[in-house]
Design a protein around this motif. Structure first.
Motif, PDB file in Angstrom:
ATOM      1  N   GLU A   1       0.556  -9.927   2.895  1.00 10.07           N
ATOM      2  CA  GLU A   1       0.915 -10.678   4.084  1.00 10.07           C
ATOM      3  C   GLU A   1       1.238  -9.723   5.231  1.00 10.07           C
ATOM      4  O   GLU A   1       2.389  -9.564   5.638  1.00 10.07           O
ATOM      5  CB  GLU A   1       2.115 -11.587   3.792  1.00 10.07           C
ATOM      6  N   GLN A   2       0.220  -9.050   5.743  1.00 13.45           N
ATOM      7  CA  GLN A   2       0.384  -8.186   6.895  1.00 13.45           C
ATOM      8  C   GLN A   2      -0.848  -8.315   7.786  1.00 13.45           C
ATOM      9  O   GLN A   2      -1.921  -8.663   7.322  1.00 13.45           O
ATOM     10  CB  GLN A   2       0.574  -6.734   6.464  1.00 13.45           C
ATOM     11  N   TRP A   3      -0.660  -8.073   9.063  1.00 13.82           N
ATOM     12  CA  TRP A   3      -1.745  -8.219  10.014  1.00 13.82           C
ATOM     13  C   TRP A   3      -2.741  -7.073   9.876  1.00 13.82           C
ATOM     14  O   TRP A   3      -2.359  -5.913   9.723  1.00 13.82           O
ATOM     15  CB  TRP A   3      -1.211  -8.246  11.442  1.00 13.82           C
ATOM     16  N   SER A   4      -4.012  -7.411   9.968  1.00 12.16           N
ATOM     17  CA  SER A   4      -5.082  -6.417  10.075  1.00 12.16           C
ATOM     18  C   SER A   4      -6.010  -6.855  11.200  1.00 12.16           C
ATOM     19  O   SER A   4      -6.137  -8.051  11.481  1.00 12.16           O
ATOM     20  CB  SER A   4      -5.853  -6.276   8.766  1.00 12.16           C
TER      21      SER A   4
ATOM     22  N   ALA B   1      -8.422 -10.976  13.992  1.00 17.80           N
ATOM     23  CA  ALA B   1      -7.064 -10.693  13.526  1.00 17.80           C
ATOM     24  C   ALA B   1      -6.810 -11.519  12.275  1.00 17.80           C
ATOM     25  O   ALA B   1      -7.099 -12.726  12.254  1.00 17.80           O
ATOM     26  CB  ALA B   1      -6.035 -11.026  14.610  1.00 17.80           C
ATOM     27  N   ARG B   2      -6.294 -10.894  11.230  1.00 19.45           N
ATOM     28  CA  ARG B   2      -6.117 -11.581   9.955  1.00 19.45           C
ATOM     29  C   ARG B   2      -4.747 -11.266   9.362  1.00 19.45           C
ATOM     30  O   ARG B   2      -4.269 -10.128   9.415  1.00 19.45           O
ATOM     31  CB  ARG B   2      -7.213 -11.151   8.974  1.00 19.45           C
ATOM     32  N   LYS B   3      -4.143 -12.320   8.778  1.00 15.40           N
ATOM     33  CA  LYS B   3      -2.897 -12.164   8.027  1.00 15.40           C
ATOM     34  C   LYS B   3      -2.972 -13.061   6.811  1.00 15.40           C
ATOM     35  O   LYS B   3      -3.034 -14.287   6.936  1.00 15.40           O
ATOM     36  CB  LYS B   3      -1.686 -12.525   8.887  1.00 15.40           C
ATOM     37  N   GLY B   4      -3.017 -12.469   5.643  1.00 22.23           N
ATOM     38  CA  GLY B   4      -3.214 -13.244   4.431  1.00 22.23           C
ATOM     39  C   GLY B   4      -4.573 -13.927   4.459  1.00 22.23           C
ATOM     40  O   GLY B   4      -5.595 -13.314   4.757  1.00 22.23           O
TER      41      GLY B   4
ATOM     42  N   SER C   1      -6.955 -16.361   9.684  1.00 18.69           N
ATOM     43  CA  SER C   1      -7.570 -15.436  10.630  1.00 18.69           C
ATOM     44  C   SER C   1      -7.800 -16.130  11.964  1.00 18.69           C
ATOM     45  O   SER C   1      -7.926 -17.351  12.048  1.00 18.69           O
ATOM     46  CB  SER C   1      -8.908 -14.907  10.095  1.00 18.69           C
TER      47      SER C   1
END
Length: 277
Positions: A36-39, A90-93, A96
């Motif tokens: 659970e972190q932003w990429s 941008a994606r989190k878990g 997106s």
């Protein structure tokens, strides 16, 4: 990478090749859920489409004739003046958000006024001695997605969002003789702004344990247009810094009668680099 106008384009809503690819993605396992972190991914790319369809201009004042212009798909690549494209993800878990923006400019392209419509009906134009068109188009997509399948073989996201297109077309015509509804020579321009809601799928299929993969994307929508759809697939290779991706991208619009664009499509190869951070 989201990569990301007289012949009538047939709109195939079901793309069998893409559906066959999607069938290979299995549901995700509990231990494959991402942290659970932003990429983020930034993807500059180049798309070189040809254009196919028809431009229906309004009657330029003070005339009574509305010209219809055929766009030939084999000519436009040579007259592409400017092409700017950029994608962002941008994606989190499993959630997106992604955006895609592009600008295309064609100018001084030889074209042909096929017919002119007016109060007395439609008049066919047999000879165009010197007729050209110019097109400026900007297309932007903003959507959100949720990953419903994740495995070693690939991923599958369901997506929903909006697509905006603004297009300005100019026409300079010169006929071999008078046709009544329009003067023998003249010019006009027109602009359309289109907002459409879209839904679809996107993801990637991994080639075993190698760095090669197949990206895919498919959406369909409506709103200001009667129907719009877009499909993309190709091949990519992963590096430590990101991915290099070569795809074929196709974007189609089936417009309502009062719109400038009629059954218009953009299709061609796209090459991009996706930087992950």
């Amino acid at each position: 990478m989201f990569t990301c106008c007289q012949h009538r384009t047939r709109l195939h809503l079901v793309h069998l090749g893409l559906l066959a690819l999607l069938a290979t993605v299995v549901p995700c396992r509990a231990d494959s859920v991402p942290a659970e972190q932003w990429s983020f991914t930034l993807t500059p790319y180049v798309w070189l489409p040809t254009v196919h369809g028809t431009l229906n201009f309004n009657a330029p004042p003070p005339t009574a004739g509305a010209p219809s212009v055929a766009l030939e798909p084999s000519r436009y690549l040579n007259n592409l003046d400017l092409a700017l494209m950029l994608g962002f993800d941008a994606r989190k878990g499993d959630w997106s958000i992604f955006a895609d923006a592009l600008y295309l400019e064609f100018s001084n392209e030889k074209a042909a006024v096929r017919s002119v419509s007016g109060p007395g009906g439609i008049v066919q134009v047999p000879v165009n001695s010197n007729t050209s068109v110019g097109i400026r188009a900007a297309i932007a997509t903003l959507a959100a997605g949720y990953t419903v399948a994740r495995a070693d073989s690939g991923t599958l996201d369901l997506i929903g969002g909006v697509r905006y297109m603004t297009m300005e077309a100019s026409l300079d015509w010169q006929f071999a003789g008078s046709i009544g509804l329009l003067p023998q020579a003249g010019s006009t321009s027109q602009r359309d702004d289109l907002w459409d809601g879209i839904v679809g799928v996107r993801g990637r299929l991994n080639w075993g344990g190698s760095n090669w993969f197949t990206p895919y994307y498919l959406d369909v929508g409506t709103g200001a247009s009667a129907l719009t759809w877009q499909a993309l697939t190709g091949v990519g290779y992963s590096f430590g810094w990101g991915d290099l991706i070569l795809t074929y991208r196709y974007l189609a619009y089936d417009m309502k009668d009062e719109k400038l664009l009629q059954n218009t499509s953009f299709g061609g190869l796209a090459l991009g680099a996706a930087f992950h951070f």
